[in-house]
Motif scaffolding. Structure first.
Motif, PDB file in Angstrom:
ATOM      1  N   GLY A 241      -3.448 -37.203 -12.319  1.00  0.00           N
ATOM      2  CA  GLY A 241      -3.718 -36.109 -13.245  1.00  0.00           C
ATOM      3  C   GLY A 241      -3.694 -34.791 -12.488  1.00  0.00           C
ATOM      4  N   ILE A 242      -4.278 -33.782 -13.095  1.00  0.00           N
ATOM      5  CA  ILE A 242      -4.269 -32.442 -12.488  1.00  0.00           C
ATOM      6  C   ILE A 242      -5.709 -32.053 -12.145  1.00  0.00           C
ATOM      7  CG2 ILE A 242      -3.961 -29.995 -13.092  1.00  0.00           C
ATOM      8  CD1 ILE A 242      -1.380 -31.314 -12.414  1.00  0.00           C
ATOM      9  N   LEU A 243      -5.900 -31.688 -10.879  1.00  0.00           N
ATOM     10  CA  LEU A 243      -7.241 -31.273 -10.438  1.00  0.00           C
ATOM     11  C   LEU A 243      -7.263 -29.760 -10.214  1.00  0.00           C
ATOM     12  CD1 LEU A 243     -10.103 -31.955  -9.301  1.00  0.00           C
ATOM     13  CD2 LEU A 243      -9.019 -32.166  -7.057  1.00  0.00           C
ATOM     14  N   PRO A 244      -7.969 -29.020 -11.073  1.00  0.00           N
ATOM     15  CA  PRO A 244      -8.075 -27.575 -10.818  1.00  0.00           C
ATOM     16  C   PRO A 244      -9.101 -27.321  -9.713  1.00  0.00           C
ATOM     17  CG  PRO A 244      -8.642 -28.150 -13.102  1.00  0.00           C
ATOM     18  CD  PRO A 244      -8.646 -29.409 -12.315  1.00  0.00           C
ATOM     19  N   GLN A 245      -8.760 -26.437  -8.787  1.00  0.00           N
ATOM     20  CA  GLN A 245      -9.705 -26.155  -7.701  1.00  0.00           C
ATOM     21  C   GLN A 245     -11.003 -25.586  -8.260  1.00  0.00           C
ATOM     22  OE1 GLN A 245      -8.464 -23.339  -4.708  1.00  0.00           O
ATOM     23  NE2 GLN A 245     -10.271 -23.736  -3.466  1.00  0.00           N
ATOM     24  N   SER A 246     -10.898 -24.893  -9.411  1.00  0.00           N
ATOM     25  CA  SER A 246     -12.097 -24.250  -9.975  1.00  0.00           C
ATOM     26  C   SER A 246     -13.181 -25.280 -10.315  1.00  0.00           C
ATOM     27  CB  SER A 246     -11.726 -23.447 -11.220  1.00  0.00           C
ATOM     28  OG  SER A 246     -11.155 -24.300 -12.179  1.00  0.00           O
ATOM     29  N   ILE A 247     -12.781 -26.538 -10.601  1.00  0.00           N
ATOM     30  CA  ILE A 247     -13.804 -27.560 -10.884  1.00  0.00           C
ATOM     31  C   ILE A 247     -14.682 -27.766  -9.649  1.00  0.00           C
ATOM     32  CG2 ILE A 247     -14.074 -30.075 -11.105  1.00  0.00           C
ATOM     33  CD1 ILE A 247     -12.697 -30.051 -13.547  1.00  0.00           C
ATOM     34  N   LEU A 248     -14.032 -27.790  -8.471  1.00  0.00           N
ATOM     35  CA  LEU A 248     -14.796 -28.029  -7.239  1.00  0.00           C
ATOM     36  C   LEU A 248     -15.746 -26.862  -6.965  1.00  0.00           C
ATOM     37  CD1 LEU A 248     -11.879 -29.341  -4.961  1.00  0.00           C
ATOM     38  CD2 LEU A 248     -13.389 -30.664  -6.439  1.00  0.00           C
ATOM     39  N   THR A 249     -15.222 -25.648  -7.076  1.00  0.00           N
ATOM     40  CA  THR A 249     -16.074 -24.495  -6.752  1.00  0.00           C
ATOM     41  C   THR A 249     -17.183 -24.343  -7.797  1.00  0.00           C
ATOM     42  OG1 THR A 249     -14.422 -23.114  -7.821  1.00  0.00           O
ATOM     43  CG2 THR A 249     -14.327 -23.197  -5.453  1.00  0.00           C
ATOM     44  N   THR A 250     -16.865 -24.676  -9.066  1.00  0.00           N
ATOM     45  CA  THR A 250     -17.900 -24.553 -10.101  1.00  0.00           C
ATOM     46  C   THR A 250     -19.023 -25.560  -9.846  1.00  0.00           C
ATOM     47  OG1 THR A 250     -16.215 -23.892 -11.691  1.00  0.00           O
ATOM     48  CG2 THR A 250     -18.308 -24.593 -12.598  1.00  0.00           C
ATOM     49  N   VAL A 251     -18.647 -26.813  -9.569  1.00  0.00           N
ATOM     50  CA  VAL A 251     -19.683 -27.826  -9.312  1.00  0.00           C
ATOM     51  C   VAL A 251     -20.549 -27.397  -8.128  1.00  0.00           C
ATOM     52  CG1 VAL A 251     -20.081 -30.207  -8.537  1.00  0.00           C
ATOM     53  CG2 VAL A 251     -18.404 -29.747 -10.329  1.00  0.00           C
TER      54      VAL A 251
END
Ligand code: SF4
Ligand code: SF4
Length: 535
Positions: free
Chosen positions: A299-309
């Motif tokens: 799938g597609i992993l947005p980097q923003s998910i990591l920084t948001t978490v």
């Protein structure tokens, strides 16, 4: 030229003084570890590097002095290419093994754990209505629990597991997705890459030593999860079984030191050599997929998910849990019709939802937390679209109601005058029975940030192009929903019976027959074989 123990030491006992400290400098008193500065010589003459630093997963021992004028740090081994080359997204392995392990790292004690004969904690999911299963165990995990009966326990706490480790798990899944044979090839990541992926390089409030200690701890947690798979035949892929194997293997952690003018060595970097487990041979195998022997699921992993978490995990763990769960919903950004209880279970666990059903105070607290967590999701760009029928404005969170306010001052004034003349007002508290209404309420979908949505659409187009190409190659005659229904009825099969034969759900058959979904190439072949259609 000595080291000292910091407050961080959790007395885990990994650095065994008699084995790891060559000078006998580490002492234990009342379970508290300390280093005798008169005996510690930073392992000089025995080892290249301070052994207690290397064995400590949280880098608790630190040099006593940090002087200026360090020598140049040693050269590091080359790392794998950077993820997120466009600064935004990267492909990542998204199979069930990855999704469920992500659930383990995020939902931890909220999952239904059992204990096996060896006393190991096991989390199991059945596949294809019990024809197969995938189970997970965690190595050396500390937990508190209540015993329900012989093998059923209720885990109440897993203190050493950190939701942020899910970010490292996703980083590994993204690195594995860009190599050809991840079950054979390793990838190399260093602390600088991880800092960038997680947005830690902007955290000026954290010292380098704290960041390294955090990275080392988080990087090891996903590697403690092992999986055992018993997979039934699905489509063209034959049944297979995989013995227990770690999801990720850390082959080596290299510690990089620099030396100050007094000779004290300071930890300045870490490099991890990681290899994916055997699961990738069946779920992330590009060649095998072409030959119909394995899956290739990504799938597609947005980097923003990591920084948001990384920024919200402490204040809004519920939001972080929902965010990571939503990442794996294939129709992210499309209609999903998620019920509020489902989202609450993901965010807070089944037990909290059950408690809220019977206790008014818990209920109020849970609704407040849920509405605030939804607001945070909304703030980070995942905007919930409330179903007007089941989730009407009167039970929506206040922030969502106020979002409907006109920006223009005069229009806003008219709005409030109009609102004041109504029986119920926008700012009224929720109606009686709000909880019961919420139990049936649905969120139609989460609107994604523009960039992410665009990337996902491109990704889906790409997948569609690939599947069309495969369809053309196979020269399959398209079958429509009506043909399927007629053929099924001719064979006197109910939707449920056909679903069981195909290993699908009854709703899948219903959607295909009503023409709501297009058939994928492999499913079309399967239907052709079972119903004797087309071809
Ligand atoms: S640096 Fe070496 S000598 Fe000093 S406490 Fe650690 S293991 Fe012992
Ligand atoms: S390994 Fe680290 S945390 Fe564990 S006892 Fe040694 S110094 Fe303390």
């Amino acid at each position: 030229m000595t080291h000292k123990m910091t407050e961080n030491c959790i007395s885990c006992g990994t650095c065994v003084p008699q084995i790891h400290c060559p000078t006998g400098a580490i002492t234990i008193e009342d379970e508290k570890y300390s280093i005798n500065p008169e005996l510690c010589n930073s392992c000089e003459g025995y080892y290249e590097e301070p052994q207690c630093v290397i064995h400590c997963s949280i880098s608790s021992p630190v040099p006593t002095k940090a002087k200026k004028g360090r020598y140049k740090a040693e050269t590091r081994i080359p790392t794998s290419s950077n993820l997120f080359p466009n600064g935004k997204h990267s492909p990542f392995a998204s199979s069930i093994a990855i999704w469920e392990a992500c659930n383990i790292l995020t939902q931890r004690e909220s999952l239904p754990w059992t204990v096996n004969a060896e006393g190991k904690l096991i989390y199991q999911r059945s596949i294809k209505q019990g024809q197969g299963s995938i189970s997970f165990s965690i190595k050396d995990v500390e937990y508190s629990s209540q015993i329900i009966n012989d093998d059923v326990i209720k885990v109440t706490d897993m203190p050493a597991m950190d939701i942020r480790a899910a970010c490292l798990h996703l980083i590994y899944a993204a690195h594995a997705a860009v190599i050809d044979k991840p079950w054979e090839q390793e990838f190399v990541i260093d602390d600088q890459q991880i800092e960038r992926y997680l947005g830690l390089e902007k955290r000026k409030d954290l010292s380098k030593a704290t960041k390294l200690s955090l990275i080392k701890n988080l990087a090891q947690q996903p590697c403690n999860i092992s999986t055992t798979i018993d997979w039934p035949q699905q489509g063209r892929i034959n049944a297979f079984s995989l013995p227990e194997d770690q999801l990720w293997h850390i082959l080596d952690i290299q510690h990089h030191f620099s030396e100050d003018s007094t000779g004290s060595k300071h930890l300045v970097g870490l490099t991890f050599r990681v290899k994916a487990g055997l699961w990738t041979k069946y779920f992330l195998n590009r060649e095998g997929c072409k030959q119909g022997k394995a899956f290739y699921q990504y799938g597609i992993l947005p980097q923003s998910i990591l920084t948001t978490v990384m920024s919200i995990w402490q204040q809004h763990e519920g939001t972080a849990r929902m965010l990571l769960w939503l990442l794996f919903k294939t129709k992210m950004g499309r209609e999903q019709r998620l019920t509020v209880p489902t989202l609450m279970r993901v965010a807070y666990g089944e037990q909290k939802v059950i408690r809220a059903s019977s206790c008014r105070d818990d209920r109020k607290r849970l609704i407040r937390t849920f509405e605030s967590d939804l607001e945070v999701l909304n703030h980070y760009g995942l905007k919930p679209e409330f179903d007007p029928v089941t989730y009407p404005q009167e039970i929506q969170p206040m922030w969502a109601k106020l979002a409907a306010l006109p920006d223009d001052g005069e229009e806003a004034l008219d709005f409030w005058i109009d609102d004041g003349s109504k029986n119920t007002r926008l700012t009224d508290n929720g109606p009686r029975g709000k909880w019961n209404m919420l139990l049936n309420a649905r969120i139609l979908w989460f609107k994604l940030p523009e960039e992410w949505d665009k990337h996902l659409a491109d990704f889906e187009k790409q997948k569609l192009r690939y599947s069309n190409k495969r369809k053309r190659t196979k020269k399959l005659a398209a079958i429509c929903g009506e043909q399927i229904m007629t053929a099924r009825k001719n064979q006197q099969l109910s939707q449920r019976q056909l679903a069981t034969m195909l290993g699908k759900s009854q709703s899948w058959i219903r959607d295909i027959e009503s023409g709501r979904f297009q058939l994928k190439g492999e499913d079309q072949m399967l239907l052709q074989n079972v119903l004797g259609l087309g071809g």
